[in-house]
Design a protein around this motif. Structure first.
Motif, short mmCIF file in Angstrom:
data_model
loop_
_atom_site.label_atom_id
_atom_site.label_comp_id
_atom_site.label_asym_id
_atom_site.label_seq_id
_atom_site.Cartn_x
_atom_site.Cartn_y
_atom_site.Cartn_z
N MET A 1 0.86 -1.18 -0.10
CA MET A 1 -0.10 0.03 -0.20
C MET A 1 0.87 1.26 0.12
O MET A 1 1.78 1.42 0.63
N ARG A 2 0.54 2.26 -1.03
CA ARG A 2 1.42 3.51 -1.09
C ARG A 2 0.75 4.28 0.02
O ARG A 2 -0.43 4.58 0.19
N THR A 3 1.85 5.20 0.52
CA THR A 3 1.31 6.31 1.88
C THR A 3 2.61 7.11 1.62
O THR A 3 3.76 6.85 1.45
N LEU A 4 2.33 8.36 2.51
CA LEU A 4 3.47 9.38 2.82
C LEU A 4 3.62 9.06 4.33
O LEU A 4 2.50 8.78 4.99
N VAL A 5 4.74 9.09 4.74
CA VAL A 5 5.00 8.82 5.99
C VAL A 5 6.13 10.01 6.54
O VAL A 5 7.00 10.20 5.65
N LEU A 6 6.01 10.34 7.97
CA LEU A 6 7.12 11.29 8.17
C LEU A 6 8.33 10.41 8.28
O LEU A 6 8.38 8.90 8.44
N PRO A 7 9.62 10.99 8.04
CA PRO A 7 10.83 10.38 8.06
C PRO A 7 11.17 9.97 9.33
O PRO A 7 10.61 10.31 10.51
N ASP A 8 11.86 8.43 9.61
CA ASP A 8 11.91 7.92 10.63
C ASP A 8 13.08 6.88 10.37
O ASP A 8 13.19 6.11 9.38
N ALA A 9 14.08 6.83 11.37
CA ALA A 9 14.86 5.84 11.44
C ALA A 9 14.78 4.65 11.02
O ALA A 9 15.73 3.83 10.67
N ILE A 10 13.57 4.20 11.20
CA ILE A 10 13.39 2.66 11.04
C ILE A 10 13.35 2.38 9.54
O ILE A 10 13.36 1.03 9.13
N HIS A 11 13.17 3.13 8.53
CA HIS A 11 13.44 3.04 7.22
C HIS A 11 14.77 3.43 6.72
O HIS A 11 15.07 3.43 5.55
N HIS A 12 15.93 3.27 7.53
CA HIS A 12 17.21 3.44 7.36
C HIS A 12 17.64 2.74 6.03
O HIS A 12 18.06 3.26 4.93
N SER A 13 17.74 1.28 6.08
CA SER A 13 18.08 0.49 4.93
C SER A 13 17.37 0.93 3.64
O SER A 13 17.84 1.13 2.67
N SER A 14 16.12 0.94 3.61
CA SER A 14 15.23 1.13 2.62
C SER A 14 15.58 2.57 2.00
O SER A 14 15.78 2.74 0.88
N TRP A 15 15.78 3.41 2.82
CA TRP A 15 16.04 5.00 2.36
C TRP A 15 17.06 5.11 1.68
O TRP A 15 17.45 5.53 0.62
N LEU A 16 18.23 4.32 2.13
CA LEU A 16 19.61 4.31 1.45
C LEU A 16 19.40 3.67 0.45
O LEU A 16 20.15 4.02 -0.68
N GLU A 17 18.86 2.46 0.20
CA GLU A 17 18.59 1.81 -1.16
C GLU A 17 17.90 2.96 -2.03
O GLU A 17 18.32 2.89 -3.29
N CYS A 18 16.90 3.45 -1.64
CA CYS A 18 16.13 4.47 -2.57
C CYS A 18 17.29 5.62 -3.06
O CYS A 18 17.34 5.84 -4.23
N ALA A 19 17.78 6.18 -2.20
CA ALA A 19 18.73 7.28 -2.42
C ALA A 19 19.81 6.82 -3.16
O ALA A 19 20.18 7.67 -4.47
N ALA A 20 20.40 5.43 -3.02
CA ALA A 20 21.44 5.16 -4.03
C ALA A 20 21.05 5.09 -5.53
O ALA A 20 21.77 5.18 -6.33
N GLU A 21 19.72 4.67 -5.76
CA GLU A 21 19.22 4.65 -7.04
C GLU A 21 19.37 5.83 -7.68
O GLU A 21 19.44 6.00 -8.89
N PHE A 22 19.38 7.11 -7.45
CA PHE A 22 19.51 8.38 -7.80
C PHE A 22 20.88 8.72 -8.39
O PHE A 22 21.17 9.48 -9.10
N ASP A 23 21.82 7.68 -7.80
CA ASP A 23 22.93 7.83 -8.47
C ASP A 23 23.67 9.13 -8.61
O ASP A 23 24.22 9.56 -9.55
N GLY A 24 23.51 10.06 -7.35
CA GLY A 24 23.95 11.20 -6.98
C GLY A 24 23.15 12.44 -7.88
O GLY A 24 23.34 13.60 -7.72
N ALA A 25 22.16 12.09 -8.72
CA ALA A 25 21.33 13.05 -9.17
C ALA A 25 20.43 13.64 -8.02
O ALA A 25 20.09 13.08 -7.08
N HIS A 26 19.92 14.89 -8.40
CA HIS A 26 19.18 15.81 -7.56
C HIS A 26 17.89 15.01 -7.24
O HIS A 26 17.20 14.38 -8.05
N ARG A 27 17.54 15.00 -5.71
CA ARG A 27 16.37 14.19 -5.45
C ARG A 27 15.27 15.63 -4.93
O ARG A 27 15.54 16.05 -3.84
N ASP A 28 14.06 15.82 -5.82
CA ASP A 28 13.44 16.89 -5.44
C ASP A 28 12.78 16.44 -4.28
O ASP A 28 12.30 15.12 -4.14
N GLY A 29 12.57 17.26 -3.15
CA GLY A 29 11.78 16.89 -2.09
C GLY A 29 12.59 16.14 -1.01
O GLY A 29 11.83 15.61 0.01
N ALA A 30 13.76 15.69 -1.12
CA ALA A 30 14.36 14.89 -0.34
C ALA A 30 14.98 15.44 0.94
O ALA A 30 15.36 15.16 1.99
#
Length: 172
Positions: A1-30
């Motif tokens: 299920m898609r949802t918006l969540v407040l930033p939380d450290a419980i998402h550490h590994s998943s957030w890192l995987e997401c950020a890495a996919e941008f390969d240094g490109a700017h991430r709007d809203g990050a």
């Protein structure tokens, strides 16, 4: 299920995987432009980063010149972080002409699945609660995906400035 969540450290590994996919490109809203991906691999640094994102929504938080209070949210699909969205509480000259109230990005492997459209839809009532009305959204003229996302959510084109299409979405 898609949802918006407040930033939380419980998402550490998943957030890192997401950020890495941008390969240094700017991430709007990050947010977190001053943090390197290498530094954020450390759990303590990541917790500090999350705390900074959350604090940025408070008007009294110190911020760099040209920055405004902002609510940062992460777009999730189940337990996976698939993107980010920022709601800027006010507009300065740059945001009025080019940046808008909301910026968002979706990781490359999760694009074209409706994540951005759903996140924007879910952000409208949050903006309403923040007393932002109407919402200004912008996108590059050559970004048909973002254009479709904004228009799907009721965006009405006002004009084009400096290569940015400027849309307004009512929150009332």
């Amino acid at each position: 299920m898609r949802t918006l969540v407040l930033p939380d450290a419980i998402h550490h590994s998943s957030w890192l995987e997401c950020a890495a996919e941008f390969d240094g490109a700017h991430r709007d809203g990050a947010g977190g432009e001053d943090w390197s991906l290498a530094d954020l691999k450390d759990p303590a640094a990541f917790r500090e980063f999350v705390a900074e994102l959350l604090a940025d929504a408070l008007p009294e938080t110190a911020r760099k010149p040209g920055y405004v209070p902002c609510t940062y949210l992460w777009i999730t699909d189940g337990q996976a972080v698939v993107g980010s969205l920022a709601i800027r509480h006010e507009l300065n000259d740059f945001l009025f002409n080019e940046g808008g109230h909301i910026g968002y990005s979706v990781r490359p492997s999760a694009r074209r699945r409706g994540h951005a459209a759903q996140a924007l839809k879910d952000a409208v009532p949050i903006a309403r609660a923040l007393k932002i009305s109407p919402l200004l959204l912008t996108c590059d003229e050559d970004n048909p995906g973002s254009r479709a996302t904004i228009e799907k959510n009721g965006g009405v084109l006002e004009d084009v400035r400096n290569g940015k299409r400027r849309y307004w979405i009512p929150t009332e």
